[in-house]
Write a protein that holds these residues in place. Structure first.
Motif, PDB file in Angstrom:
ATOM      1  N   SER A  25      26.619  35.471  43.585  1.00  0.00           N
ATOM      2  CA  SER A  25      26.860  36.897  43.814  1.00  0.00           C
ATOM      3  C   SER A  25      28.156  37.106  44.588  1.00  0.00           C
ATOM      4  O   SER A  25      28.963  37.979  44.259  1.00  0.00           O
ATOM      5  CB  SER A  25      25.710  37.524  44.578  1.00  0.00           C
ATOM      6  N   TYR A  26      28.351  36.309  45.631  1.00  0.00           N
ATOM      7  CA  TYR A  26      29.554  36.438  46.463  1.00  0.00           C
ATOM      8  C   TYR A  26      30.813  36.197  45.632  1.00  0.00           C
ATOM      9  O   TYR A  26      31.723  37.020  45.617  1.00  0.00           O
ATOM     10  CB  TYR A  26      29.483  35.448  47.626  1.00  0.00           C
ATOM     11  N   PHE A  27      30.854  35.066  44.942  1.00  0.00           N
ATOM     12  CA  PHE A  27      32.052  34.740  44.185  1.00  0.00           C
ATOM     13  C   PHE A  27      32.193  35.608  42.930  1.00  0.00           C
ATOM     14  O   PHE A  27      33.305  35.910  42.502  1.00  0.00           O
ATOM     15  CB  PHE A  27      32.071  33.254  43.829  1.00  0.00           C
ATOM     16  N   GLY A  28      31.102  36.040  42.362  1.00  0.00           N
ATOM     17  CA  GLY A  28      31.162  36.945  41.217  1.00  0.00           C
ATOM     18  C   GLY A  28      31.739  38.295  41.603  1.00  0.00           C
ATOM     19  O   GLY A  28      32.558  38.871  40.872  1.00  0.00           O
ATOM     20  N   TYR A  29      31.311  38.807  42.760  1.00  0.00           N
ATOM     21  CA  TYR A  29      31.841  40.086  43.233  1.00  0.00           C
ATOM     22  C   TYR A  29      33.356  39.993  43.449  1.00  0.00           C
ATOM     23  O   TYR A  29      34.114  40.872  43.033  1.00  0.00           O
ATOM     24  CB  TYR A  29      31.156  40.491  44.540  1.00  0.00           C
ATOM     25  N   ALA A  31      35.415  37.898  42.139  1.00  0.00           N
ATOM     26  CA  ALA A  31      36.131  37.653  40.887  1.00  0.00           C
ATOM     27  C   ALA A  31      36.437  38.962  40.165  1.00  0.00           C
ATOM     28  O   ALA A  31      37.396  39.056  39.400  1.00  0.00           O
ATOM     29  CB  ALA A  31      35.301  36.750  39.977  1.00  0.00           C
ATOM     30  N   ILE A  32      35.648  39.980  40.428  1.00  0.00           N
ATOM     31  CA  ILE A  32      35.868  41.282  39.789  1.00  0.00           C
ATOM     32  C   ILE A  32      36.625  42.240  40.700  1.00  0.00           C
ATOM     33  O   ILE A  32      37.606  42.858  40.309  1.00  0.00           O
ATOM     34  CB  ILE A  32      34.522  41.906  39.362  1.00  0.00           C
ATOM     35  N   HIS A  33      36.203  42.347  41.976  1.00  0.00           N
ATOM     36  CA  HIS A  33      36.748  43.356  42.884  1.00  0.00           C
ATOM     37  C   HIS A  33      37.729  42.801  43.912  1.00  0.00           C
ATOM     38  O   HIS A  33      38.274  43.571  44.706  1.00  0.00           O
ATOM     39  CB  HIS A  33      35.611  44.053  43.634  1.00  0.00           C
ATOM     40  N   GLY A  34      37.967  41.524  43.941  1.00  0.00           N
ATOM     41  CA  GLY A  34      38.818  40.907  44.961  1.00  0.00           C
ATOM     42  C   GLY A  34      40.291  41.217  44.763  1.00  0.00           C
ATOM     43  O   GLY A  34      40.705  41.904  43.826  1.00  0.00           O
ATOM     44  N   ASP A  35      41.112  40.662  45.673  1.00  0.00           N
ATOM     45  CA  ASP A  35      42.555  40.893  45.610  1.00  0.00           C
ATOM     46  C   ASP A  35      43.175  40.344  44.337  1.00  0.00           C
ATOM     47  O   ASP A  35      44.197  40.854  43.867  1.00  0.00           O
ATOM     48  CB  ASP A  35      43.247  40.243  46.813  1.00  0.00           C
ATOM     49  N   TYR A  36      42.609  39.298  43.779  1.00  0.00           N
ATOM     50  CA  TYR A  36      43.129  38.708  42.549  1.00  0.00           C
ATOM     51  C   TYR A  36      42.096  38.779  41.434  1.00  0.00           C
ATOM     52  O   TYR A  36      42.159  38.018  40.474  1.00  0.00           O
ATOM     53  CB  TYR A  36      43.529  37.248  42.793  1.00  0.00           C
ATOM     54  N   GLY A  37      41.176  39.721  41.529  1.00  0.00           N
ATOM     55  CA  GLY A  37      40.112  39.858  40.548  1.00  0.00           C
ATOM     56  C   GLY A  37      40.557  40.601  39.303  1.00  0.00           C
ATOM     57  O   GLY A  37      41.732  40.915  39.101  1.00  0.00           O
ATOM     58  N   LEU A  38      39.593  40.901  38.468  1.00  0.00           N
ATOM     59  CA  LEU A  38      39.888  41.546  37.190  1.00  0.00           C
ATOM     60  C   LEU A  38      40.462  42.949  37.359  1.00  0.00           C
ATOM     61  O   LEU A  38      41.398  43.337  36.658  1.00  0.00           O
ATOM     62  CB  LEU A  38      38.622  41.592  36.335  1.00  0.00           C
ATOM     63  N   ALA A  40      42.104  44.142  39.983  1.00  0.00           N
ATOM     64  CA  ALA A  40      43.459  44.037  40.531  1.00  0.00           C
ATOM     65  C   ALA A  40      44.443  43.601  39.454  1.00  0.00           C
ATOM     66  O   ALA A  40      45.581  44.071  39.410  1.00  0.00           O
ATOM     67  CB  ALA A  40      43.478  43.058  41.696  1.00  0.00           C
ATOM     68  N   THR A  41      44.005  42.730  38.556  1.00  0.00           N
ATOM     69  CA  THR A  41      44.870  42.282  37.468  1.00  0.00           C
ATOM     70  C   THR A  41      45.215  43.450  36.545  1.00  0.00           C
ATOM     71  O   THR A  41      46.367  43.589  36.118  1.00  0.00           O
ATOM     72  CB  THR A  41      44.183  41.161  36.670  1.00  0.00           C
ATOM     73  N   GLU A  42      44.249  44.289  36.258  1.00  0.00           N
ATOM     74  CA  GLU A  42      44.520  45.467  35.428  1.00  0.00           C
ATOM     75  C   GLU A  42      45.511  46.409  36.119  1.00  0.00           C
ATOM     76  O   GLU A  42      46.420  46.944  35.484  1.00  0.00           O
ATOM     77  CB  GLU A  42      43.225  46.208  35.129  1.00  0.00           C
ATOM     78  N   LYS A  43      45.332  46.585  37.421  1.00  0.00           N
ATOM     79  CA  LYS A  43      46.235  47.452  38.184  1.00  0.00           C
ATOM     80  C   LYS A  43      47.652  46.880  38.174  1.00  0.00           C
ATOM     81  O   LYS A  43      48.625  47.604  37.976  1.00  0.00           O
ATOM     82  CB  LYS A  43      45.733  47.574  39.617  1.00  0.00           C
ATOM     83  N   PHE A  44      47.776  45.568  38.379  1.00  0.00           N
ATOM     84  CA  PHE A  44      49.092  44.936  38.342  1.00  0.00           C
ATOM     85  C   PHE A  44      49.736  45.079  36.968  1.00  0.00           C
ATOM     86  O   PHE A  44      50.944  45.301  36.862  1.00  0.00           O
ATOM     87  CB  PHE A  44      48.992  43.457  38.707  1.00  0.00           C
ATOM     88  N   GLU A  45      48.954  44.971  35.925  1.00  0.00           N
ATOM     89  CA  GLU A  45      49.488  45.093  34.567  1.00  0.00           C
ATOM     90  C   GLU A  45      50.006  46.512  34.316  1.00  0.00           C
ATOM     91  O   GLU A  45      51.069  46.695  33.705  1.00  0.00           O
ATOM     92  CB  GLU A  45      48.415  44.724  33.542  1.00  0.00           C
ATOM     93  N   ARG A  46      49.260  47.516  34.783  1.00  0.00           N
ATOM     94  CA  ARG A  46      49.729  48.900  34.636  1.00  0.00           C
ATOM     95  C   ARG A  46      51.031  49.109  35.404  1.00  0.00           C
ATOM     96  O   ARG A  46      51.961  49.761  34.909  1.00  0.00           O
ATOM     97  CB  ARG A  46      48.665  49.879  35.117  1.00  0.00           C
TER      98      ARG A  46
END
Length: 107
Positions: A25-29, A31-38, A40-46
């Motif tokens: 749960s900790y690492f899954g959260y 991986a999605i909401h972290g500084d380098y998560g999914l 954040a990756t979408e935000k960086f791409e935009r």
């Protein structure tokens, strides 16, 4: 003292699965909401796409300015360009002229 007839506790069976769920749960959260998560990756791409558009705009503006500078260089001095810049900087026009300022051209 351990004996042959040790009774197993039911809570002991849940420790390892509970730790596994907490770990995932900790690492899954993150991986999605972290500084380098999914997300954040979408935000960086935009941001990257927006900045690429800004870069293209700035490159075209730079090329336009380089063309103007080349017209004012010593080797190929364009008298019309020199006259236009001088009139604009000095805010000068003759009485028989009509002056129309283009906002894109004003630096």
């Amino acid at each position: 003292m351990w004996t042959k007839y040790h009774r197993e506790r039911k809570i002991g069976r849940l420790v390892l699965p509970a730790m596994t769920v907490a770990f995932l749960s900790y690492f899954g959260y993150h991986a999605i909401h972290g500084d380098y998560g999914l997300r954040a990756t979408e935000k960086f791409e935009r941001q990257r796409i927006v900045r690429l558009k800004e870069l293209a705009l700035l490159k075209s503006k730079r090329e336009q300015l380089e063309r103007q500078v080349s017209l004012l260089s010593d080797g190929s001095l364009d008298k019309d360009m020199l006259d236009e810049k001088a009139r604009f900087q000095l805010n000068f026009s003759r009485p028989d002229e009509i002056v129309i300022y283009n906002s894109a051209k004003i630096n």
